[in-house]
Design a protein around this motif. Structure first.
Motif, PDB file in Angstrom:
ATOM      1  N   ALA A   1      21.623  -4.469  47.174  1.00  0.00           N
ATOM      2  CA  ALA A   1      22.852  -5.165  47.976  1.00  0.00           C
ATOM      3  C   ALA A   1      23.073  -6.306  47.397  1.00  0.00           C
ATOM      4  N   GLY A   2      24.404  -6.673  47.264  1.00  0.00           N
ATOM      5  CA  GLY A   2      24.421  -8.095  46.825  1.00  0.00           C
ATOM      6  C   GLY A   2      24.907  -9.056  48.097  1.00  0.00           C
ATOM      7  N   GLY A   3      26.152  -8.652  48.497  1.00  0.00           N
ATOM      8  CA  GLY A   3      26.671  -9.374  49.748  1.00  0.00           C
ATOM      9  C   GLY A   3      27.252 -10.743  49.685  1.00  0.00           C
ATOM     10  N   LEU A   4      27.158 -11.391  50.831  1.00  0.00           N
ATOM     11  CA  LEU A   4      28.009 -12.788  51.050  1.00  0.00           C
ATOM     12  C   LEU A   4      27.362 -13.687  50.480  1.00  0.00           C
ATOM     13  N   ARG A   5      26.156 -13.907  50.329  1.00  0.00           N
ATOM     14  CA  ARG A   5      25.300 -15.268  50.090  1.00  0.00           C
ATOM     15  C   ARG A   5      24.485 -15.324  49.047  1.00  0.00           C
TER      16      ARG A   5
ATOM     17  N   GLY B   1      27.757 -28.593  45.903  1.00  0.00           N
ATOM     18  CA  GLY B   1      26.826 -28.260  45.184  1.00  0.00           C
ATOM     19  C   GLY B   1      25.883 -27.444  45.974  1.00  0.00           C
ATOM     20  N   GLU B   2      24.691 -27.945  46.125  1.00  0.00           N
ATOM     21  CA  GLU B   2      23.463 -27.228  47.057  1.00  0.00           C
ATOM     22  C   GLU B   2      24.046 -26.821  48.027  1.00  0.00           C
ATOM     23  N   ILE B   3      24.938 -27.290  48.987  1.00  0.00           N
ATOM     24  CA  ILE B   3      25.118 -26.784  50.213  1.00  0.00           C
ATOM     25  C   ILE B   3      26.042 -25.711  50.207  1.00  0.00           C
ATOM     26  N   LEU B   4      26.850 -25.409  49.138  1.00  0.00           N
ATOM     27  CA  LEU B   4      27.728 -24.137  49.168  1.00  0.00           C
ATOM     28  C   LEU B   4      27.091 -22.628  49.421  1.00  0.00           C
ATOM     29  N   SER B   5      27.438 -22.136  50.312  1.00  0.00           N
ATOM     30  CA  SER B   5      26.475 -20.676  50.692  1.00  0.00           C
ATOM     31  C   SER B   5      27.465 -19.503  50.610  1.00  0.00           C
ATOM     32  N   ALA B   6      28.929 -19.930  50.676  1.00  0.00           N
ATOM     33  CA  ALA B   6      29.695 -18.707  50.276  1.00  0.00           C
ATOM     34  C   ALA B   6      31.009 -19.332  49.916  1.00  0.00           C
ATOM     35  N   PHE B   7      31.548 -18.633  48.875  1.00  0.00           N
ATOM     36  CA  PHE B   7      33.172 -18.791  48.278  1.00  0.00           C
ATOM     37  C   PHE B   7      33.820 -17.372  48.236  1.00  0.00           C
TER      38      PHE B   7
END
Lengths: 548, 548
Positions: free
Chosen positions: B228-232, B324-330
């Protein structure tokens, strides 16, 4: 100036309660390390090392006298050589079969540690996957054993022949095939040197998600074949996650075309994973597609002295919490390791006093102000709580590199006096350093470690990737002896097995660990692995006498 | 109040040039979504859905009339049932063979989409790996076909039987075995529900590195089996990197004990990787060891409207650089998808006007002030450059959840009117949305999409994980018809093949994609995959009629 720096830093840190970032902090005046202390900056320089006079490398067959050449493999004949010359071109063949090419071949027969040496008389340098396919199919049909060789920077003798196996060098498959700036996907030939790829990515504001001391000579195909871990796994994860696709050639010449560039592709078994860490025993990796992250705008490096391993653990726990997503390395070095670097390079340690433990912390982030602030809060905390005794923070890129050399220069420094027994192990973090202490006690009590030439060993050194629970236990020696080896092995493996650790965290099995796999894997697992080997390489021509 | 929010936000953003963070930004007044709109919050609620009156689920064998029961499998007899009752206990067996248990079994025979339905008469619920081993060995010896079943929340019919395969449900293997706060390593039974594990980790300031809409019912063993891939995934990477160890049972009853807790262990082929994404075709995953990251102290969510897919791409490029490093979902959602959520839930969209595209951005970091500042600079930039037309920023956790529901509620909303043709694909990012547009044109030109009941399809919807180049192309329908299916397939797969995409990014093959694997994999690869299947499951008892 240098001598007052740590205290000055500590003072600044104690003052720095405000969120603004002091720009003019006292600068530690580092002397640059001598150029020679850099880990192998090019393949060439390493090759020259191995032929230095006075550094006689024993044949692996002498070191392992019980090893016998497997008679199922054919001897190489002039007809075989003729086939290779006609199929991949005479310029791509180093022929020691029909002519004297011993000098040209020597670099391919022995490893950079001067620990393993084979008897090959034939080196092939294909330029395309089709040529690799022709070579392997012919070898398979004619029962000729093969050793794939990348940058030959391994630590377990996996990339050099034992007997007369044919070396297939990937060095001429060195093209960067493509890079997509939007997705960050890089596609390279297997023989591209890691540092070349990373320098290319730097021009495009991206980063190769793997970094290690041998980056100037190791090849990406070899990195993948050995599942190299390195310095920044903590931040960017393992190759099992970052490699998106592979192109590989199986022993029967089949080209496995799995060189996808997609981050997600759930269409069937992820077979490429078997080649990641397969150490060239089921095929040769000719192409790699890898997910590369954005290069961080801000990189900071701090170097600390700490009074005990308990303090190191506390510093690690707090770094994970306070530095969080910007923490990109947390490297442990013990006092002995830093002493060797000092002794060999002549450089003065960045800290004034000596400490039992040292730690190098690196942060990488997208906003320099934020990263400075986080790091400063962390420094304030660890100094204030007396978790660290002293520390310096690099002020520019030159100092960043200088501090890294205290970590990356260890391998070379401790190997300077003869050789090194190297153990690359995973251990639950609480027990990580106990192995070094107990090994030191053991060798000392047996009278094997000492300062003058009558002792085989110079010391017992521990360092490694604390963030991954990965310790490098190293025993630098004046000469390799049976007494030292037998004092350490299999005792060290038993010690690790009791703690459910791994006898090879990132360096692989090769020939060095082949017989010890049972300390880290169950019988069932070994049986299943042998099934896979037999499935892909039923003739057993790929990298024999090694792995499982 | 809600109607003036976006402009107020824009105003605040334009003012916010100073580094200090405005705490009292205008708060968007969200109405909470109706509870029913939440994606399956428990297994129970989903199970009830499937038996709703008026929702008749066709047998898979009727949908795929060319499928024939493979005669090599034995029919289940009362003696077989007796064996299972005696070996794992009568309470662990749902027996529809010797008694009428149709109602109890129905939930195991059909999927939550009401698209696939099998004919099984026997469900087994083992509680230990030894019981799983006994079951599989017996089935293998007696040629009984088996379907492993986790939370049964898949999208390709992989977890339900086709004919009379025995269902082995992992639901009673639901223990959290261990968690180490220092290393972040969690060990669980295969049947632990994802949300249960994540809630447990939250108490220890850690996070499960996978999150998806079905978290309330899906099981970790199933997540791993389907990769499973999912959101993050964008932030934490794939299960191939995060799963450190597996415990699995092979068809012959062999227990594969590879449940290591080490981040690095290079001792032989990484066989566990074959089970990750193996969809239960070579064994049953009974235990998982996973590397869990520190839970971020600060989580921010913003929701934008954008005028075109070009603008979405620009926003993504700049988010990667600036966050950058804080992006957890787009996450990408098109206008139609948000229209369906509004229509089904009755909730008012967070933005005043309608937009062709919407994006949900999440940041996760260790320092709330820094994250706010980064996000604000980014918002200023995308509003100032008119990359986004409008946007809101969640002010508290309730609003974070509300915004996420506009993304997570899509699946349920578009399935509300009957069913959905779902295509989960990877496409190079530049072409990602063109597939939706061309599908829409195609179905419209064929007269298959429209607002009244005479048209089978209600629309053509696109959304997905932009950060992973992963599009969910969905065609909500009033009824499943051959015309719609034939208008889409295999056209959609050909379209993807031309762009070297994947016909299944994260949902796997199951029965839905089995015959289309050739669009994403070469003949050589398929041949090699079949080799692996035959190696581990020579009798072919595991999850037949599916995968490859």
């Amino acid at each position: 100036m240098a001598s007052s720096a740590p205290k000055a830093l500590a003072r600044v840190l104690r003052q720095a309660k405000k969120p603004s970032i002091p720009r003019s902090r006292h600068v530690q005046c580092f002397r640059p390390l001598r150029e020679a202390a850099r880990p192998f900056s090019t393949t060439q320089s390493r090759r020259e090392d191995t032929s230095e006079p006075g550094h006689h490398v024993k044949y692996t067959t002498d070191m392992y006298p019980t090893l016998k050449r497997d008679s199922r493999y054919s001897e190489i004949t002039p007809e075989h050589v003729e086939f290779f010359k006609s199929s991949i071109g005479a310029e791509a063949v180093i022929d020691g079969v029909t002519q004297d090419s011993a000098d040209d071949i020597e670099g391919f027969n022995s490893d950079w540690m001067r620990k393993y040496r084979g008897h090959t008389k034939l080196v092939l340098k294909p330029k395309t996957k089709e040529e690799v396919s022709q070579i392997l199919k012919y070898c398979n049909d004619n029962k000729l054993a093969v050793v794939p060789q990348g940058g030959n920077s391994g630590l377990v003798g996996g990339s050099v022949p034992v007997f007369d196996e044919i070396v297939v060098s990937l060095s001429r498959m060195n093209q960067i095939r493509s890079f997509d700036e939007i997705s960050g996907v890089l596609v390279v030939d297997g023989g591209v040197i890691l540092e070349v790829a990373d320098n290319f990515l730097a021009e495009h504001n991206h980063l190769f998600p793997l970094d290690l001391g041998a980056k100037g000579s190791c090849q990406i195909g070899g990195n993948v074949a050995t599942n190299a871990g390195g310095l920044r796994l903590l931040r960017y994860g393992s190759l099992h996650g970052n490699v998106l696709g592979l192109e590989a050639v199986l022993p029967d010449g089949t080209i496995v075309d799995d060189l996808g560039k997609l981050r997600k592709n759930n269409t069937g078994y992820d077979l490429k994973q078997l080649f990641i860490g397969g150490e060239g025993t089921i095929g040769i990796i000719t192409g790699v597609s890898v997910q590369c992250p954005q290069r961080s705008k801000a990189v900071n490096v701090a170097y600390f002295g700490l009074p005990s391993f308990d303090h190191v653990q506390k510093a690690f726990r707090d770094a994970k919490i306070q530095l969080g997503e910007i923490l990109s390395a947390f490297e442990l070095m013990d006092g002995q390791s830093q002493g060797f670097v000092h002794r060999v390079t002549g450089n003065k340690n960045p800290l004034e006093d000596e400490h039992p433990f040292y730690v190098l912390i690196e942060t990488s982030g997208s906003n320099a102000d934020h990263d400075h602030e986080k790091l400063e809060q962390f420094l304030e905390h660890v100094m204030g709580e007396e978790i660290v005794s002293d520390g310096v923070l690099a002020q520019d890129e030159t100092q960043v590199k200088s501090l890294w050399r205290w970590r990356e220069g260890i391998t070379e420094a401790i190997g300077h006096f003869g050789g090194t027994y190297k153990y690359d192990v995973s251990i639950p973090i609480q027990d990580l350093y106990r192995l070094v202490e107990e090994t030191r006690e053991r060798l000392t009590s047996k009278g094997l470690v000492g300062d003058d030439d009558s002792y085989p060993a110079l010391g017992v050194v521990g360092y490694g990737h604390m963030g991954d629970s990965n310790l490098h236990l190293n025993v630098p020696v004046r000469r390799y002896t049976k007494e030292v080896e037998e004092a350490i092995e299999p005792w060290v493996y038993e010690w690790i097995q009791k703690r459910s650790g791994s006898i090879s965290a990132e360096h692989g099995l090769g020939i060095a660990k082949k017989k010890y796999i049972g300390y880290s894997r169950s019988e069932n697992m070994i049986k299943l692995m042998k099934q896979i080997k037999n499935l892909y390489d039923p003739q057993g021509i790929m990298n024999p006498y090694k792995y499982i």
